[in-house]
Design a protein around this motif. Structure first.
Motif, PDB file in Angstrom:
ATOM      1  N   ALA A  50       0.919  -1.111   0.008  1.00 19.19           N
ATOM      2  CA  ALA A  50       0.028  -0.079   0.040  1.00 19.19           C
ATOM      3  C   ALA A  50       0.768   1.244   0.060  1.00 19.19           C
ATOM      4  O   ALA A  50       1.838   1.384   0.803  1.00 19.19           O
ATOM      5  CB  ALA A  50      -0.802   0.068   1.270  1.00 19.19           C
TER       6      ALA A  50
ATOM      7  N   ARG B 177       0.757   5.502  -0.256  1.00 16.18           N
ATOM      8  CA  ARG B 177      -0.086   7.030  -0.232  1.00 16.18           C
ATOM      9  C   ARG B 177       0.181   7.675  -1.332  1.00 16.18           C
ATOM     10  O   ARG B 177       1.202   7.942  -1.882  1.00 16.18           O
ATOM     11  CB  ARG B 177       0.308   7.639   0.990  1.00 16.18           C
ATOM     12  CG  ARG B 177      -0.459   8.711   1.314  1.00 16.18           C
ATOM     13  CD  ARG B 177      -2.132   8.379   1.890  1.00 16.18           C
ATOM     14  NE  ARG B 177      -2.688   9.382   2.103  1.00 16.18           N
ATOM     15  CZ  ARG B 177      -3.202   9.892   3.180  1.00 16.18           C
ATOM     16  NH1 ARG B 177      -2.673   9.274   4.201  1.00 16.18           N
ATOM     17  NH2 ARG B 177      -4.020  11.007   3.411  1.00 16.18           N
TER      18      ARG B 177
ATOM     19  N   TYR C 160      -4.805   5.536  -0.808  1.00 21.65           N
ATOM     20  CA  TYR C 160      -3.968   4.757  -0.759  1.00 21.65           C
ATOM     21  C   TYR C 160      -4.062   3.699  -1.940  1.00 21.65           C
ATOM     22  O   TYR C 160      -5.064   3.576  -2.389  1.00 21.65           O
ATOM     23  CB  TYR C 160      -4.044   3.566   0.576  1.00 21.65           C
ATOM     24  CG  TYR C 160      -3.417   4.193   1.884  1.00 21.65           C
ATOM     25  CD1 TYR C 160      -2.246   4.367   2.140  1.00 21.65           C
ATOM     26  CD2 TYR C 160      -4.475   4.829   2.538  1.00 21.65           C
ATOM     27  CE1 TYR C 160      -1.846   5.105   3.452  1.00 21.65           C
ATOM     28  CE2 TYR C 160      -3.887   5.646   3.892  1.00 21.65           C
ATOM     29  CZ  TYR C 160      -2.706   5.534   4.208  1.00 21.65           C
ATOM     30  OH  TYR C 160      -2.212   6.249   5.334  1.00 21.65           O
TER      31      TYR C 160
ATOM     32  N   LEU D 208      -3.320  -0.117  -3.682  1.00 19.98           N
ATOM     33  CA  LEU D 208      -2.856  -1.268  -3.328  1.00 19.98           C
ATOM     34  C   LEU D 208      -2.527  -2.157  -4.558  1.00 19.98           C
ATOM     35  O   LEU D 208      -3.257  -1.954  -5.624  1.00 19.98           O
ATOM     36  CB  LEU D 208      -4.143  -1.890  -2.558  1.00 19.98           C
ATOM     37  CG  LEU D 208      -4.517  -1.243  -1.303  1.00 19.98           C
ATOM     38  CD1 LEU D 208      -5.856  -2.031  -0.713  1.00 19.98           C
ATOM     39  CD2 LEU D 208      -3.622  -0.899  -0.341  1.00 19.98           C
TER      40      LEU D 208
ATOM     41  N   ALA E  70      -2.066  -5.168   3.955  1.00 21.08           N
ATOM     42  CA  ALA E  70      -1.054  -4.850   3.017  1.00 21.08           C
ATOM     43  C   ALA E  70      -0.047  -3.971   3.787  1.00 21.08           C
ATOM     44  O   ALA E  70       0.075  -3.492   4.932  1.00 21.08           O
ATOM     45  CB  ALA E  70      -1.491  -3.924   2.078  1.00 21.08           C
TER      46      ALA E  70
ATOM     47  N   GLY F  36       2.509  -1.015   4.195  1.00 17.82           N
ATOM     48  CA  GLY F  36       2.786   0.087   3.773  1.00 17.82           C
ATOM     49  C   GLY F  36       4.279   0.699   3.270  1.00 17.82           C
ATOM     50  O   GLY F  36       5.140  -0.306   3.759  1.00 17.82           O
TER      51      GLY F  36
ATOM     52  N   TYR G 178      -6.911  -2.229   5.353  1.00 15.47           N
ATOM     53  CA  TYR G 178      -7.550  -1.205   4.258  1.00 15.47           C
ATOM     54  C   TYR G 178      -9.125  -1.781   3.701  1.00 15.47           C
ATOM     55  O   TYR G 178      -9.149  -2.919   3.052  1.00 15.47           O
ATOM     56  CB  TYR G 178      -6.808  -1.001   2.892  1.00 15.47           C
ATOM     57  CG  TYR G 178      -5.523  -0.492   3.249  1.00 15.47           C
ATOM     58  CD1 TYR G 178      -5.276   0.794   3.189  1.00 15.47           C
ATOM     59  CD2 TYR G 178      -4.229  -1.528   3.701  1.00 15.47           C
ATOM     60  CE1 TYR G 178      -4.133   1.313   3.742  1.00 15.47           C
ATOM     61  CE2 TYR G 178      -3.030  -0.783   4.235  1.00 15.47           C
ATOM     62  CZ  TYR G 178      -2.901   0.556   3.986  1.00 15.47           C
ATOM     63  OH  TYR G 178      -1.530   0.917   4.622  1.00 15.47           O
TER      64      TYR G 178
ATOM     65  N   ARG H  63      -8.608   3.427   5.649  1.00 15.46           N
ATOM     66  CA  ARG H  63      -7.483   2.571   6.211  1.00 15.46           C
ATOM     67  C   ARG H  63      -8.021   2.559   7.605  1.00 15.46           C
ATOM     68  O   ARG H  63      -8.348   3.384   8.346  1.00 15.46           O
ATOM     69  CB  ARG H  63      -6.353   3.164   6.155  1.00 15.46           C
ATOM     70  CG  ARG H  63      -5.009   2.484   6.727  1.00 15.46           C
ATOM     71  CD  ARG H  63      -3.768   3.232   6.843  1.00 15.46           C
ATOM     72  NE  ARG H  63      -2.741   2.565   7.259  1.00 15.46           N
ATOM     73  CZ  ARG H  63      -2.348   2.197   8.390  1.00 15.46           C
ATOM     74  NH1 ARG H  63      -3.160   2.698   9.598  1.00 15.46           N
ATOM     75  NH2 ARG H  63      -1.277   1.479   8.693  1.00 15.46           N
TER      76      ARG H  63
END
Length: 393
Positions: free
Chosen positions: A151, A153, A158, A160, A180, A182, A190, A230
């Motif tokens: 994931a 930003r 976000y 994925l 996921a 980050g 998420y 999220r």
């Protein structure tokens, strides 16, 4: 089917509250009148029984132990009894509830913000929206902590990318919780809404167990999820483990349910089936099997009740849940095999139900932590040494 008291050899019902008895009996009645007459056809065709969902919703059991937001806020004992009754009728229906009520709804209840709980849980409690829990990946089952789905930003969203496998309800869910990693390496949850571009769910075929519930392979290619989707209170894989620990005890109850249903069917059959001039229940070898099955079921009942009582008191540990899942799944596997044996040729015909239980217990024996992994969790607890990492705890 036989009366509930047939398998309550140690009067466990005396330890239950009136509310727990009521929900158990309501679920059992629904299962006997609505699920059992229909489920074999769905199981054989490997189709999900959508027609049962409205009746399931009316039971008011979705969400299990979740407090508020339209959920019943049951005790852990009541939630376990519900899990057992659903599985006693059919493992697929039990798995549908396990994924929706426990893995999905509990994730939101425990790790979501107040706004997120208000946004998603009421409609899930009413079964207007279905949930799924996307953790397992094609290359990561027991070592789920090594998940590769990513994931990143991007503005107020976000994005994925990755793949998931064995995701119960994944193809029918309105809210899929995808776990996921980050950009900071921490695992987050998420909530992916049905129909989001880049999200594909493909029903897995060729299963020989739990055929009436759909597991899916998920593909996520540039799936854009709003930042507010999220789960706010998930900060790493330890939080994901908390969900698994909190829901694993219900799998022990589900194993108990399959074992109980199989034992009741075997007892009925042996009392009815005559060979060499008398019911086969009158033969020593058959009675020995029945007595062993009942002893094992009684032990499972007491273990599940005590574990759930500890959960209600806030004293259940992950190792306790693992020990119960491991023991009950393995024990149920033996009981269901003996039931199939006692039914003889009828034991492989779906119309007698045991054949379905015989296939389904294999999935329950494996999912939410294999027999071997559960043993390592318990082993770590009793020795202080991790056989997985090789390091002292």
């Amino acid at each position: 089917m036989t009366e509930p008291s047939t398998t309550d050899f140690y009067a466990l019902e005396e330890l239950l509250t009136p509310e727990e008895i009521d929900v158990r009996d309501r679920v059992r009645t629904w299962c006997d009148t609505e699920v059992l007459p229909r489920i074999n056809d769905y199981w054989e065709r490997a189709e999900f029984p959508f027609e049962l969902v409205p009746g399931f919703a009316k039971l008011g059991i979705a969400g299990g132990t979740v407090q508020g937001y339209g959920s019943p806020g049951m005790s852990a004992v009541a939630a376990g009894l519900v899990a057992a009754e659903l599985a006693r009728a059919d493992g697929s229906v039990g798995t549908f509830n396990g994924v929706h009520s426990f893995l999905a709804m509990q994730s939101i209840a425990l790790l979501g913000s107040e706004e997120q709980r208000e946004r998603w849980l009421p409609e899930m409690a009413r079964m207007e929206k279905i949930g799924a829990f996307g953790l397992t990946e094609p290359g990561h089952g027991s070592d789920a902590v090594a998940l590769e789905t990513r994931a990143r930003r991007d503005g107020d969203s976000y994005v994925l990318d990755g793949a998931k496998k064995w995701i119960g309800n994944g193809s029918i869910a309105d809210h899929v919780i995808v776990w996921a990693r980050g950009e900071d390496g921490a695992v987050g949850g998420y909530v992916v809404e049905k129909g989001t571009p880049g999200f594909t769910a493909t029903v897995m075929t060729g299963k020989t167990a739990l055929r009436a519930v759909w597991q899916a392979e998920l593909t996520l290619e540039g799936v854009r999820v709003p930042a507010e989707n999220r789960l706010e209170n998930c900060h790493g894989f330890k939080d994901v483990s908390t969900i698994l620990d909190r829901t694993r005890y219900t799998v022990a109850w589900r194993a108990l349910g399959l074992a109980t249903g199989s034992y009741e069917l075997a007892l009925q059959h042996t009392l009815r089936r005559e060979q060499f001039g008398q019911p086969i229940a009158g033969y020593q070898l058959v009675q020995e099997k029945l007595a062993t099955m009942l002893a094992d079921i009684t032990g499972m009942q007491l273990m599940c009740w005590r574990l759930s009582s500890l959960a209600d008191a806030g004293r259940m540990t992950p190792a306790m849940a693992s020990l119960a899942k491991r023991h009950c799944a393995a024990t149920a596997r033996r009981i269901v095999a003996d039931a199939r044996d006692l039914l003889g040729g009828d034991g492989i015909l779906l119309e007698h139900h045991v054949a379905r239980h015989h296939a389904d217990i294999e999935a329950i024996y494996t999912f939410e932590g294999t027999d071997h992994v559960q043993a390592l969790i318990v082993g770590r607890e009793i020795t202080g040494l991790s056989a997985i990492s090789g390091r002292r705890r």
